[in-house]
Design a protein around this motif. Structure first.
Motif, PDB file in Angstrom:
ATOM      1  N   ALA A  27       0.710  -1.399  -0.112  1.00 38.68           N
ATOM      2  CA  ALA A  27      -0.057  -0.040  -0.045  1.00 38.68           C
ATOM      3  C   ALA A  27       0.829   1.242   0.140  1.00 38.68           C
ATOM      4  O   ALA A  27       0.612   2.341  -0.617  1.00 38.68           O
ATOM      5  N   GLN A  28       1.814   1.181   0.689  1.00 36.46           N
ATOM      6  CA  GLN A  28       2.734   2.353   0.691  1.00 36.46           C
ATOM      7  C   GLN A  28       3.556   2.613  -0.592  1.00 36.46           C
ATOM      8  O   GLN A  28       3.630   3.889  -1.016  1.00 36.46           O
ATOM      9  N   LEU A  29       3.871   1.443  -1.167  1.00 33.84           N
ATOM     10  CA  LEU A  29       4.539   1.782  -2.523  1.00 33.84           C
ATOM     11  C   LEU A  29       3.370   2.241  -3.451  1.00 33.84           C
ATOM     12  O   LEU A  29       3.886   3.097  -4.624  1.00 33.84           O
ATOM     13  N   ARG A  30       2.241   1.767  -3.644  1.00 38.41           N
ATOM     14  CA  ARG A  30       1.327   2.142  -4.337  1.00 38.41           C
ATOM     15  C   ARG A  30       1.104   3.823  -4.351  1.00 38.41           C
ATOM     16  O   ARG A  30       0.749   4.368  -5.135  1.00 38.41           O
ATOM     17  N   ARG A  31       0.885   4.269  -2.897  1.00 45.13           N
ATOM     18  CA  ARG A  31       0.810   5.607  -2.681  1.00 45.13           C
ATOM     19  C   ARG A  31       1.929   6.515  -3.347  1.00 45.13           C
ATOM     20  O   ARG A  31       1.948   7.566  -3.837  1.00 45.13           O
ATOM     21  N   LEU A  32       3.273   6.010  -3.147  1.00 41.77           N
ATOM     22  CA  LEU A  32       4.354   6.559  -3.457  1.00 41.77           C
ATOM     23  C   LEU A  32       4.376   6.523  -5.129  1.00 41.77           C
ATOM     24  O   LEU A  32       4.766   7.683  -5.773  1.00 41.77           O
ATOM     25  N   ARG A  33       4.027   5.471  -5.642  1.00 38.03           N
ATOM     26  CA  ARG A  33       3.787   5.651  -7.147  1.00 38.03           C
ATOM     27  C   ARG A  33       2.849   6.593  -7.666  1.00 38.03           C
ATOM     28  O   ARG A  33       3.124   7.351  -8.383  1.00 38.03           O
ATOM     29  N   GLU A  34       1.609   6.680  -7.217  1.00 38.86           N
ATOM     30  CA  GLU A  34       0.692   7.455  -7.560  1.00 38.86           C
ATOM     31  C   GLU A  34       1.150   8.999  -7.216  1.00 38.86           C
ATOM     32  O   GLU A  34       0.921  10.068  -7.928  1.00 38.86           O
ATOM     33  N   ARG A  35       1.676   9.252  -6.156  1.00 37.10           N
ATOM     34  CA  ARG A  35       2.068  10.554  -5.880  1.00 37.10           C
ATOM     35  C   ARG A  35       3.303  10.996  -6.922  1.00 37.10           C
ATOM     36  O   ARG A  35       3.440  12.220  -7.205  1.00 37.10           O
ATOM     37  N   ALA A  36       3.944  10.183  -7.180  1.00 36.71           N
ATOM     38  CA  ALA A  36       5.189  10.453  -8.259  1.00 36.71           C
ATOM     39  C   ALA A  36       4.582  10.429  -9.661  1.00 36.71           C
ATOM     40  O   ALA A  36       5.329  10.836 -10.736  1.00 36.71           O
ATOM     41  N   GLY A  37       3.212  10.288 -10.046  1.00 38.83           N
ATOM     42  CA  GLY A  37       2.632  10.122 -11.193  1.00 38.83           C
ATOM     43  C   GLY A  37       3.161   8.991 -12.149  1.00 38.83           C
ATOM     44  O   GLY A  37       2.969   9.285 -13.616  1.00 38.83           O
ATOM     45  N   VAL A  38       3.567   8.021 -11.708  1.00 37.15           N
ATOM     46  CA  VAL A  38       4.089   6.933 -12.557  1.00 37.15           C
ATOM     47  C   VAL A  38       3.061   5.973 -12.839  1.00 37.15           C
ATOM     48  O   VAL A  38       2.390   5.393 -11.883  1.00 37.15           O
ATOM     49  N   ALA A  39       2.984   5.404 -14.064  1.00 38.75           N
ATOM     50  CA  ALA A  39       1.883   4.489 -14.341  1.00 38.75           C
ATOM     51  C   ALA A  39       2.363   3.063 -13.842  1.00 38.75           C
ATOM     52  O   ALA A  39       3.467   2.785 -13.745  1.00 38.75           O
ATOM     53  N   ARG A  40       1.454   2.325 -13.466  1.00 36.34           N
ATOM     54  CA  ARG A  40       1.751   0.796 -12.967  1.00 36.34           C
ATOM     55  C   ARG A  40       2.397  -0.043 -13.972  1.00 36.34           C
ATOM     56  O   ARG A  40       3.461  -0.574 -13.476  1.00 36.34           O
ATOM     57  N   SER A  41       2.273   0.191 -15.045  1.00 37.95           N
ATOM     58  CA  SER A  41       2.973  -0.707 -16.219  1.00 37.95           C
ATOM     59  C   SER A  41       4.479  -0.009 -16.235  1.00 37.95           C
ATOM     60  O   SER A  41       5.385  -0.749 -16.683  1.00 37.95           O
ATOM     61  N   ASP A  42       4.465   1.115 -16.113  1.00 46.12           N
ATOM     62  CA  ASP A  42       5.996   1.682 -16.237  1.00 46.12           C
ATOM     63  C   ASP A  42       6.839   1.340 -14.959  1.00 46.12           C
ATOM     64  O   ASP A  42       8.040   0.910 -15.174  1.00 46.12           O
ATOM     65  N   ALA A  43       6.111   1.170 -13.911  1.00 49.44           N
ATOM     66  CA  ALA A  43       6.790   0.646 -12.624  1.00 49.44           C
ATOM     67  C   ALA A  43       7.089  -0.825 -12.594  1.00 49.44           C
ATOM     68  O   ALA A  43       8.250  -1.276 -12.278  1.00 49.44           O
TER      69      ALA A  43
END
Length: 295
Positions: A27-43
């Protein structure tokens, strides 16, 4: 009597389990990804994985590699060494084996997940129609249940399953012990699991455990049984906001986990109704005392 241990929430395997840590980390990694504006596929591409793998990681359904988490943190712009080390330490701890994992050969996969979540719950509510709940069973009663009424034929695998059940009960004595609220159908206390002596000892055990400040036991009388709920279920609640409340229902060959809010709320309403219909905790203790005296 259950003695209170001095182990805190992070005091090793008896505290929060790896299952819960994975969910929190995801959950924390998901929030960090969304905050950074990174698409899940790119991550996913950055850690040499697929979009589905990334989805499972963020849901805490699979284990994390420390290298992958480090790469993701870099991609998300997390440069503070303290924050990075905190998350990497959580990664390492989420991969630590739970105390129950050496028993994995005699436990279903879906039950291993439950034990991991149970160890991290702050409140456990359970409604039982057939047996005394596992967290409240005596060893003899549990052996009779595990062997389908033939404790004298217990195999080595049966004894290992029994060890897991008894070990689970130790969390009731932790300093950070969860609240256990068990509602038991009256029929359970008249079903001679293990024989007369085993059942009497089990009722005495219920009296003993119900005296603990974190254990509530209620008996649902015959007259009101079967109206509010049609099957056994448990509700796990957690202190960590990343962990959703969930409903657990066990079947013969599988288990169902429900964590959508409408589903959990529906079962919560049923539990509230059953609690109102049941004898109060004080009335339950009086009933159990009378039951022991009559036998």
């Amino acid at each position: 009597m259950v003695e209170r241990e001095q182990t805190g929430a992070d005091g090793g395997a008896e505290g929060a389990g790896p299952t819960a840590r994975r969910i929190i980390l995801g959950a924390q990694l998901r929030r960090l990804r969304e905050r950074a504006g990174v698409a899940r596929s790119d991550a996913a591409w950055s850690i040499r994985g697929s979009d589905s793998k990334m989805s499972r990681l963020e849901a805490g359904k699979v284990g994390f590699k420390e290298r992958d988490v480090a790469d993701l943190l870099t991609m998300y712009g997390v440069t503070d060494e303290g924050e990075r080390e905190l998350l990497l330490d959580m990664t390492r701890r989420s991969n630590e084996p739970g105390w129950w994992q050496p028993y994995g050969d005699v436990l279903p996969d879906w039950f291993e997940d439950y034990v991991g979540l149970e160890m991290s719950a702050s409140r456990i509510q359970t409604y039982e129609l057939l047996f005394v709940p596992g967290l409240l069973q005596t060893e003899d009663y549990a052996r009779a249940v595990i062997t389908s009424g033939h404790p004298d034929r217990a195999t080595s695998d049966d004894e290992r399953r029994l060890t897991v059940r008894m070990r689970r009960q130790q969390m009731l004595g932790r300093r950070d012990a969860p609240t256990l609220w068990a509602i038991i159908d009256e029929s359970v206390l008249h079903r001679p699991i293990g024989g007369h002596g085993t059942l009497v000892a089990q009722v005495e055990r219920l009296l003993e455990l119900s005296a603990l400040p974190n254990v509530v036991v209620q008996v649902l009388p015959f007259t009101l049984s079967g109206y509010a709920a049609e099957s056994t279920f448990s509700i796990l609640r957690f202190a960590e906001p990343e962990l959703p409340d969930l409903v657990y229902q066990e079947h013969l060959t599988a288990a169902v986990y429900l964590d959508k809010r409408p589903e959990v709320e529906a079962y919560s309403r049923v539990m509230d109704r059953v609690a109102v219909d049941a004898l109060t905790p004080d009335e339950t203790r009086q009933y159990l005392t009378k039951l022991v005296a009559e036998r």
